[in-house]
Write an enzyme that holds these catalytic residues in place. Structure first.
Site, PDB file in Angstrom:
ATOM      1  N   LYS A  47       0.870  -1.162  -0.031  1.00 37.40           N
ATOM      2  CA  LYS A  47       0.135   0.191   0.072  1.00 37.40           C
ATOM      3  C   LYS A  47       0.742   1.314   0.012  1.00 37.40           C
ATOM      4  O   LYS A  47       0.311   2.340  -0.050  1.00 37.40           O
ATOM      5  CB  LYS A  47      -0.907  -0.085   0.948  1.00 37.40           C
ATOM      6  CG  LYS A  47      -1.980  -1.055   1.170  1.00 37.40           C
ATOM      7  CD  LYS A  47      -2.693  -1.419   0.014  1.00 37.40           C
ATOM      8  CE  LYS A  47      -3.553  -0.156  -0.509  1.00 37.40           C
ATOM      9  NZ  LYS A  47      -4.814  -0.547  -1.385  1.00 37.40           N
ATOM     10  N   SER A 287      -1.863 -12.467   4.091  1.00 34.70           N
ATOM     11  CA  SER A 287      -2.495 -12.399   2.613  1.00 34.70           C
ATOM     12  C   SER A 287      -1.444 -12.934   1.721  1.00 34.70           C
ATOM     13  O   SER A 287      -1.894 -13.592   0.846  1.00 34.70           O
ATOM     14  CB  SER A 287      -3.156 -10.918   2.506  1.00 34.70           C
ATOM     15  OG  SER A 287      -2.003 -10.305   2.288  1.00 34.70           O
TER      16      SER A 287
HETATM   17  N1  PMP Z   1      -2.912  -7.780   1.782  1.00 40.46           N
HETATM   18  C1  PMP Z   1      -2.991  -6.959   2.777  1.00 40.46           C
HETATM   19  C2  PMP Z   1      -2.277  -7.299   4.134  1.00 40.46           C
HETATM   20  C3  PMP Z   1      -3.462  -5.742   2.596  1.00 40.46           C
HETATM   21  O1  PMP Z   1      -3.534  -4.615   3.664  1.00 40.46           O
HETATM   22  C4  PMP Z   1      -4.213  -5.088   1.594  1.00 40.46           C
HETATM   23  C5  PMP Z   1      -4.884  -3.934   1.537  1.00 40.46           C
HETATM   24  N2  PMP Z   1      -6.033  -3.941   2.248  1.00 40.46           N
HETATM   25  C6  PMP Z   1      -4.338  -6.101   0.554  1.00 40.46           C
HETATM   26  C7  PMP Z   1      -3.443  -7.402   0.431  1.00 40.46           C
HETATM   27  C8  PMP Z   1      -4.941  -5.969  -0.780  1.00 40.46           C
HETATM   28  O2  PMP Z   1      -4.605  -4.778  -1.391  1.00 40.46           O
HETATM   29  P1  PMP Z   1      -5.604  -3.932  -2.492  1.00 40.46           P
HETATM   30  O3  PMP Z   1      -6.327  -2.983  -1.499  1.00 40.46           O
HETATM   31  O4  PMP Z   1      -4.565  -3.516  -3.423  1.00 40.46           O
HETATM   32  O5  PMP Z   1      -6.545  -4.801  -2.847  1.00 40.46           O
END
Ligand code: PMP
Length: 335
Positions: A47, A287
């Site tokens: 991010k 994630s």
């Molecule tokens: N993984 C984590 C740990 C995140 O914090 C985020 C963003 N919330 C994402 C993946 C996904 O990113 P995006 O908002 O670009 O879909």
């Protein structure tokens, strides 16, 4: 003098692709798993790119002037990244926090000099017993109302509708992957929160290679917290989207951006994070571990032999030490 950088913005992106050879061998992978290590960004996640690009775009169009205040409604990686780049570029930062934000996240935001606000203090905000949902229209409307009430120097960049969020990946992440693989990217596996990452990468990489397969991963139903399952083990920072109508997704996320979507259970993500930590010395967030779990299943298939599978690792594991990510131990392991 040698190579000296003068701001964190100069250190954003250009993250490496790492192939975990010991892990691949143990998992009988026929394909190359190429992990895009986004936790190496200055504020620790993918991010950083979206936060910096949203600020740069707002500076370019004259919306944001030095000394202004940026307001955001997530304590997640976007909030942390905005807090860091706001500090570095001379802006104040305020973040509305939902209940239950981990101690680590509060401490990080505080450390960047960010002012922490309670969303429930906004007049007219949702009732106390309603769960905080940063993507709900009503939540966003409340934040806009708050900024208007504070005057023209308060800006809500709103990652959910801001095209500069996916654009960050068209401008930076996509070209980096293309260059670092010499144009040989066969699969992309990633999860979605706002969907900025998958949107930007799918647009950029499919344009370069229409044969590229984009595999979206989402939390399985049993790994989503709800009133009926309040204690579910979860995959932080991401949402499910495959069975959600596009009208309820962020303004850019589309089902047509990915070729297939696979469910991942949080427990499988936790075990994958533990394996990659033990085999490779990599501390990755939930994630990224979930994406790696999904990618590993593809990598074992004969049809993927010799192919390059790009796996997005959005953040590192240290923010999750107070969760079960590294302590969960099942009796049986399905990975
Ligand atoms: N993984 C984590 C740990 C995140 O914090 C985020 C963003 N919330 C994402 C993946 C996904 O990113 P995006 O908002 O670009 O879909």
């Amino acid at each position: 003098m040698g190579k000296i950088y003068q701001s964190i913005a100069q250190l954003t992106g250009r993250t490496p692709l790492l192939e975990p050879l010991r892990y691949e061998k143990e998992e009988n992978a026929a394909a190359h798993l190429l992990l895009k290590l986004e936790y190496l960004n200055p504020a620790g996640s993918i991010k950083d790119r979206a936060a910096l690009n949203m600020i740069l775009r707002a500076e370019e169009d004259g919306t944001l002037q030095k000394g202004d205040t940026i307001v955001e409604q997530t304590s997640g990686n976007t909030g942390i990244a905005l807090a860091a780049y706001a500090a570095a570029r001379g802006y104040h930062m305020q973040i509305f926090l939902e209940a239950g934000v981990t101690k680590e996240r509060r401490a990080i935001l505080h450390a960047y000099g960010c002012e922490l606000l309670d969303y429930r203090n906004i007049p007219g905000a949702a009732a106390e017993d309603e769960p905080f949902d940063p993507f709900r229209e009503a939540t966003m409307a409340e934040i806009f109302r708050y900024c208007r009430s504070k005057g023209p120097r308060f800006h809500y960049l709103n990652q959910v509708t801001n095209p500069a969020n996916p654009e960050a990946h068209i401008r930076t992440t996509g070209p980096e992957i293309w260059k670092d693989t010499d144009g040989k990217a066969d699969y992309l596996v990633c999860m979605a929160g706002t969907g900025g990452t998958i949107t930007g990468l799918s647009e950029y990489l499919k344009n370069k290679n229409p044969e590229l397969r984009v595999i979206a991963a989402e939390p399985a139903p049993s790994s989503r917290r709800s009133r009926s399952n309040p204690d579910a083990k979860i995959i932080d920072g991401v949402l499910h989207f495959d069975d959600v109508p596009e009208s309820e997704l962020t303004s850019f996320l589309r089902h047509s951006l990915y070729d297939e979507c696979t469910d991942v259970q949080a427990e499988d993500a936790y075990l994958t994070a533990q394996k990659i930590a033990h085999r490779e010395g990599l501390l990755i967030g939930t994630s990224g571990a979930a994406a790696l779990y999904a990618a590993t299943k593809i990598a074992r298939k004969e049809e993927a032999r010799g192919k390059n599978i790009i796996v997005i690792i959005p953040d590192g594991g240290s923010k999750y030490l107070s969760t079960e990510l590294y302590t969960y131990h099942p009796r049986e392991c399905s990975v």
